[in-house]
Design a protein around this motif. Structure first.
Motif, PDB file in Angstrom:
ATOM      1  N   ARG A  44       3.449  -8.765   0.932  1.00 13.46           N
ATOM      2  CA  ARG A  44       3.785  -7.371   1.221  1.00 13.46           C
ATOM      3  C   ARG A  44       3.216  -6.474   0.131  1.00 13.46           C
ATOM      4  N   THR A  55       3.548  -2.827  -1.150  1.00 10.80           N
ATOM      5  CA  THR A  55       4.465  -1.694  -1.052  1.00 10.80           C
ATOM      6  C   THR A  55       3.920  -0.549  -1.886  1.00 10.80           C
ATOM      7  N   HIS A  99       4.467   0.089   3.745  1.00  6.01           N
ATOM      8  CA  HIS A  99       4.103  -1.280   3.396  1.00  6.01           C
ATOM      9  C   HIS A  99       3.283  -1.909   4.519  1.00  6.01           C
ATOM     10  N   GLY A 132      11.920  -1.769   4.368  1.00  2.00           N
ATOM     11  CA  GLY A 132      10.568  -1.727   3.822  1.00  2.00           C
ATOM     12  C   GLY A 132      10.448  -1.656   2.324  1.00  2.00           C
ATOM     13  N   HIS A 163       1.779  -6.150   5.449  1.00  3.41           N
ATOM     14  CA  HIS A 163       1.706  -7.557   5.078  1.00  3.41           C
ATOM     15  C   HIS A 163       0.291  -8.102   5.310  1.00  3.41           C
TER      16      HIS A 163
END
Length: 413
Positions: A307, A309, A275, A43, A277
């Motif tokens: 993504r 994060t 995270h 991740g 998407h």
């Protein structure tokens, strides 16, 4: 049991250690409670960060500390009831962030970072892993001209002292480079050296595939069952007990659960991250990862989508996921890019293993013959996995190490 090793932990670091040992003739079994790369290696932001010669120090400015204490930021959050457990490591982190001590950390850190691209390419070249590596760098965006100017001064220092490559973009150049941005910024720094990974989990699996193809073994097992077995070590796996002459602890934030009973309790602490998407609306594109300085999170184009994060969350080890940073960050991200729907139903969460002096722990485990450490890489496990794998394998086989291991020795704690 000569030339045999158990490697505990199948993230990027553990897989890299196992692969390097196998290529030096070791009989290696790689053990994890899950499949390779399913922990923190799954991740991350997907960057092999050649530019990351400056580890993140503990903030010392009062305004920054007040912002964090308010607990409303997108880049840092905390569970109040968890804070007593972080007092000691965070105080040591603050101490090591004093400018003179921090400079020593930077110099030691930079020696590892300088090798990261060469060591990844040494593993990936000529294999399917190369398709995952994109030499596109990443960009940090700045809203205020004075902030951009200060960052460019530091970038010039990084170029002069550590050979870091970058390009300065003004607002127009940034808009041309990333035409789908929905906001105007004063400009950006394009760090040109880093490699962006389109699927970090797939990269770890690719290296793990090399390891097993070359005769290494992977087993699902419980690292906390590690114990002495004669002159060597034994751990329980689903296939039965695995034994070897040596053992490597590459368990990230969980390393202390294994090293503690062996008499070594480093002040390692975990920072949780999340995270998610997203798709992009219409014909929108994101050409390379971006980090908007004011927002404090990374947006990276990956196989699964864009993504997002998050930064760091401080929580108890057993606390349920609380992706509040993601909830705070998502509307800000939608103001930056035309994001479409979430791809996953629930956010991913992982734990990054940190040390107070900002350096990983690599080398012999104190007081335990045949036991070795490879953990504490904070945000740079993906970046430094192959470097750590080579360095530790050289130490274990008695080769001359290609980087001095002195700054990373376990005995410093």
């Amino acid at each position: 049991m000569t030339q045999s090793a158990i490697v505990l932990g199948a993230g990027m670091v553990g897989v890299s250690v196992a692969l390097h040992l196998r290529r030096r003739g070791y009989d290696v079994v790689l053990v994890d409670r899950r499949g390779p790369g399913e922990g923190a290696s799954f991740g991350n932001g997907g960057l092999i960060q050649r530019e990351a010669v400056y580890p993140h120090p503990f903030p010392r400015a009062l305004a920054e500390l007040r912002r964090i204490v308010a607990n409303r930021a997108t880049d840092v959050s905390y569970h109040p009831l968890a804070l007593p457990g972080f007092v000691s490591p965070l105080l040591r982190y603050w101490w090591h962030s004093e400018p003179t001590r921090y400079l020593h950390a930077v110099q030691a850190y930079a020696r590892l970072i300088a090798t990261c691209l060469d060591e990844h390419y040494a593993l990936a070249t000529g294999t399917e892993a190369m398709a995952l590596l994109r030499p596109i760098g990443w960009m940090r965006l700045y809203s205020r001209p004075e902030g951009l100017a200060a960052a460019l001064d530091q970038a010039e220092t990084a170029r002069r002292d550590y050979g870091i490559g970058f390009a300065a973009l003004d607002g127009k150049a940034l808009a041309a480079a990333e035409p789908s941005l929905l906001v105007e910024r004063a400009g950006a720094i394009h760090w040109t050296d880093p490699v962006s990974v389109s699927d970090p989990h797939a990269l770890t699996l690719a290296y793990a595939g090399m390891f097993t193809a070359e005769g290494g073994r992977f087993a699902i097992g419980d690292a906390t069952t590690l114990h002495r077995a004669g002159a060597g070590w034994q751990v329980q796996t689903e296939a039965g007990p695995a034994e070897a002459a040596e053992v490597v602890v590459a368990l990230g934030a969980a390393a202390g659960q294994v090293t503690g009973p062996l008499g070594y309790a480093p002040p390692i602490f975990g920072k949780r991250g999340y995270h998610m998407h997203y798709g992009l609306r219409g014909n929108a594109v994101l050409h390379r990862p971006i980090l908007d300085t004011e927002s404090g999170f990374l947006l990276a184009p990956m196989r699964a989508g864009i993504r997002l994060t998050t930064g760091a969350e401080f929580a108890r080890t057993d606390a349920a996921p609380t992706p509040v940073q993601l909830e705070r960050a998502e509307p800000v991200a939608r103001a930056l890019l035309p994001l479409a729907d979430r791809v996953e139903a629930t956010p991913w969460m992982g734990v990054r293993p940190c040390t107070p002096d900002m350096l990983p722990i690599i080398g012999p485990l104190p007081g335990q013959a045949g036991a070795w450490c490879a953990f504490g890489h904070a945000h740079q496990g993906l970046t430094l996995g192959p470097t750590t794998g080579r360095l530790l394998a050289e130490l274990m086989t008695g080769e001359a190490p290609f980087v001095s291991p002195e700054p990373y020795r376990a005995e410093r704690f």
